[in-house]
Scaffold this active site. Structure first.
Site, PDB file in Angstrom:
ATOM      1  N   HIS A 170       0.881  -1.234   0.000  1.00 10.03           N
ATOM      2  CA  HIS A 170       0.100   0.074   0.118  1.00 10.03           C
ATOM      3  C   HIS A 170       0.970   1.410  -0.099  1.00 10.03           C
ATOM      4  CE1 HIS A 170      -3.019  -2.900   2.044  1.00 10.03           C
ATOM      5  NE2 HIS A 170      -3.293  -2.763   0.951  1.00 10.03           N
ATOM      6  N   HIS A 171       2.002   1.004  -0.467  1.00 14.63           N
ATOM      7  CA  HIS A 171       2.908   2.174  -0.284  1.00 14.63           C
ATOM      8  C   HIS A 171       2.597   3.273  -1.232  1.00 14.63           C
ATOM      9  CE1 HIS A 171       4.818   0.592  -3.956  1.00 14.63           C
ATOM     10  NE2 HIS A 171       5.484   1.809  -4.246  1.00 14.63           N
ATOM     11  N   LYS A 202      -2.521  -2.755  -7.566  1.00 19.24           N
ATOM     12  CA  LYS A 202      -3.032  -3.157  -9.012  1.00 19.24           C
ATOM     13  C   LYS A 202      -2.229  -4.423  -9.259  1.00 19.24           C
ATOM     14  CE  LYS A 202      -4.323  -1.641 -13.039  1.00 19.24           C
ATOM     15  NZ  LYS A 202      -5.061  -2.937 -13.118  1.00 19.24           N
ATOM     16  N   LYS A 241       6.896  -4.676 -10.258  1.00 20.63           N
ATOM     17  CA  LYS A 241       6.908  -4.654 -11.701  1.00 20.63           C
ATOM     18  C   LYS A 241       6.441  -2.929 -11.788  1.00 20.63           C
ATOM     19  CE  LYS A 241       4.854  -7.707 -13.802  1.00 20.63           C
ATOM     20  NZ  LYS A 241       3.778  -8.710 -14.142  1.00 20.63           N
ATOM     21  N   ASP A 288       7.644   2.735 -13.298  1.00 23.33           N
ATOM     22  CA  ASP A 288       7.041   4.126 -12.808  1.00 23.33           C
ATOM     23  C   ASP A 288       5.722   4.136 -12.914  1.00 23.33           C
ATOM     24  OD1 ASP A 288       9.447   5.300 -12.109  1.00 23.33           O
ATOM     25  OD2 ASP A 288       9.987   6.151 -14.015  1.00 23.33           O
ATOM     26  N   LYS A 299      -2.878  -8.908  -6.574  1.00 22.90           N
ATOM     27  CA  LYS A 299      -3.226  -9.879  -7.242  1.00 22.90           C
ATOM     28  C   LYS A 299      -4.382 -10.820  -6.776  1.00 22.90           C
ATOM     29  CE  LYS A 299      -1.432 -11.710 -11.217  1.00 22.90           C
ATOM     30  NZ  LYS A 299      -0.686 -10.758 -11.912  1.00 22.90           N
ATOM     31  N   SER A 305      -2.675  -0.433 -18.376  1.00 22.94           N
ATOM     32  CA  SER A 305      -3.685  -0.512 -17.609  1.00 22.94           C
ATOM     33  C   SER A 305      -3.754   1.115 -16.709  1.00 22.94           C
ATOM     34  CB  SER A 305      -3.305  -1.518 -16.412  1.00 22.94           C
ATOM     35  OG  SER A 305      -3.898  -2.574 -16.645  1.00 22.94           O
TER      36      SER A 305
HETATM   37  N1  GLU Z   1      -1.989  -9.360 -14.891  1.00 23.72           N
HETATM   38  C1  GLU Z   1      -0.981  -8.443 -15.610  1.00 23.72           C
HETATM   39  C2  GLU Z   1       0.140  -8.484 -14.968  1.00 23.72           C
HETATM   40  O1  GLU Z   1       0.778  -9.654 -14.428  1.00 23.72           O
HETATM   41  C3  GLU Z   1      -1.518  -7.329 -15.739  1.00 23.72           C
HETATM   42  C4  GLU Z   1      -1.924  -6.460 -14.271  1.00 23.72           C
HETATM   43  C5  GLU Z   1      -2.629  -5.101 -14.528  1.00 23.72           C
HETATM   44  O2  GLU Z   1      -2.604  -4.580 -15.586  1.00 23.72           O
HETATM   45  O3  GLU Z   1      -2.995  -4.559 -13.378  1.00 23.72           O
HETATM   46  O4  GLU Z   1       1.206  -7.825 -15.103  1.00 23.72           O
END
Ligand code: GLU
Length: 474
Positions: free
Chosen positions: A67-68, A73, A97, A102, A109, A366
């Site tokens: 949550h930083h 996402k 990732k 950035d 997940k 995204s």
């Molecule tokens: N599921 C993809 C990943 O592992 C996309 C994640 C996203 O777009 O939030 O990077």
């Protein structure tokens, strides 16, 4: 959630080991590093669904690793193999990732134990909506909270159901569509999201091929994609698009591995045709002019320039690592190489383009989709015509000054203003190029010989800045 527990535990262990390898190079306080590594929250749900007249209990999970930055996402996977440790590993990877490219989000997940291939569309819709509702109920989904996306076994259709469920429960919320990404364009999605991960994989490989310092002594001719022999594992969204864009740029896709078997053709396989063949016949096997490979795992050990594992985790492991003959492993999937395997591959001089960098194109676009949803306007809508008008004035001035007039095609090319797809692709390309060079810079500065450790370190240092900004200094 126990069936796949060993594989999940192995995966999480690998990710932690990768983190630890990189953390050694950081000057952040040990406590901060511990916090950056830890999973912040895990939420499990079980709910009943009626399938063919019978009630079945479906299990789901959402892990928010960090949550930083908010929202957190990461995708949602539908698979019978979903396991808590696996989802934790994937959520952890998402944090790093996002930092590498950035994208100002924490990592998350989700997973639902359901087989998307054998379930009816009706069942999938019920399950998706119920899973989403369970999370929304607890404020675990929302544009400023946690924003899911597609992953293994899910796609734009499932994201549309999630967005619709969210809108129904949060009626009238202006930013509602930003609660999930990877949606169809007609429902607040963005052009270019579907192919984004694969296109990002292509950009990453292209950067590596142009990097003479990295490739020194690797016996790879030329510094472009032209003629490179590529094997891809997985013809899903990531594998297909990665292979497609590499092929468009001159690479030869010599092998494709899938669940049911593989195909090989040293003269190159037409990826689009192979995809069509698989959709029509239900199998990749028996594709024209190609040799069937009964055990598709054999393709991981087949001679080629670039191997793109784009299926699932732990594919290259202690059992097959020593037999891999590719010069570059380009990780389209998350976690396809175990930590033990990586040691062997690196010893054998194989370059690994790591997942947390290479497949970050999906989350990058995204992020663009989320920005679009928050601003409620299509990219390019405001500026395109103004841009075109100024290019037109420039073209007219050139024609007047030179006394020559350009042909219609030349003019159209020069005058074209950027619309959404142009902006998405250029933003993605720029992101992949910048992140590549940041990682390479970390390798040089810290004298690190592999890209994964450097990518993790780059991410750790960026996340560390968030904590330092709070006054938590080493
Ligand atoms: N599921 C993809 C990943 O592992 C996309 C994640 C996203 O777009 O939030 O990077």
């Amino acid at each position: 959630m126990a069936d796949n527990h060993n594989e999940g535990a192995k995966f999480l262990k690998s990710v932690h080991q990768y983190f630890d390898n990189a953390a050694k190079f950081s000057n952040l306080a040990p406590g901060i590093l511990e916090q950056i590594k830890a999973c912040n929250s895990v939420y499990k749900v079980s709910f009943p669904i009626e399938i063919d007249g019978k009630i079945e209990v479906v299990e789901g999970i959402r892990v928010q690793h960090s949550h930083h930055k908010l929202p957190s996402k990461g995708g949602i996977r539908f698979s019978m193999q979903v396991d808590e440790d696996e989802v934790k590993a994937l959520a952890t990877l998402m944090t790093f990732k996002c930092a590498v490219v950035d994208v100002p989000f924490g990592g998350a997940k989700g997973g639902v134990k359901i087989n998307p291939r054998t379930s009816s569309v009706k069942t999938l819709e019920k399950v998706t909506r119920r899973y989403a509702a369970e999370l929304i109920k607890k404020n675990l989904i929302g544009p400023g909270m946690d924003v899911p996306a597609p992953d293994y076994g899910t796609g734009s259709r499932e994201m549309a159901w999630i967005a619709d469920t969210y809108q129904a429960l949060k009626y009238g919320e202006t930013n509602a569509l930003g609660c999930v990404t990877g949606k169809p364009v007609g429902q607040g999605g963005i052009r270019g999201r579907a192919e984004a991960t694969g296109l990002g994989v292509y950009f990453g490989i292209r950067e590596a091929l142009a990097d003479r310092e990295l490739l020194e002594g690797k016996n790879l001719d030329g510094d472009t994609m032209q003629g490179k022999r590529i094997i891809v594992q997985g013809l899903g969204n990531v594998g297909y698009h990665a292979a497609y864009f590499c092929q468009q740029d001159g690479a030869l896709i010599v092998g494709i591995a899938e669940r049911e078997g593989g195909i090989y053709n040293e003269n190159g396989i037409d990826v689009k045709e192979a995809f069509k063949h698989r959709s029509e016949t239900g199998s990749i096997l028996d594709f024209k002019d190609s040799k069937n490979i009964e055990n598709s795992l054999d393709l991981l050990e087949t001679e080629c320039d670039i191997l793109i594992p784009a299926a699932l985790e732990n594919q290259i492991n202690i059992n097959n690592a020593a037999k891999v003959k590719a010069k570059i492993i380009a990780e389209g999937a998350n976690g396809p190489v175990t930590q033990e395997a990586e040691e062997i591959l690196l010893q054998n001089g194989i370059i690994i383009l790591p997942d947390l960098y290479l497949n970050a194109g999906g989350v990058t676009v995204s992020y663009f989709e989320w920005l679009k949803n928050l601003s409620n306007v299509r990219f390019g809508r405001m500026g395109k015509r103004a841009e075109e008008a100024s290019y037109r004035r420039l073209v007219n001035a050139i024609e007047t000054a030179t006394g020559k007039s350009m042909n219609t095609q030349e003019k159209a090319m020069l005058i074209h203003g950027s619309d959404e797809i142009d902006l998405v692709r250029s933003g993605l390309e720029d992101t992949m190029i910048n992140a590549y060079h940041e990682i390479r810079e970390t390798m040089r500065k810290k004298n690190i010989s592999d890209m994964r450790t450097a990518a993790f370190l780059t991410a750790i240092e960026k996340i560390g800045v968030s904590y330092e900004a709070l006054g938590i200094f080493p």
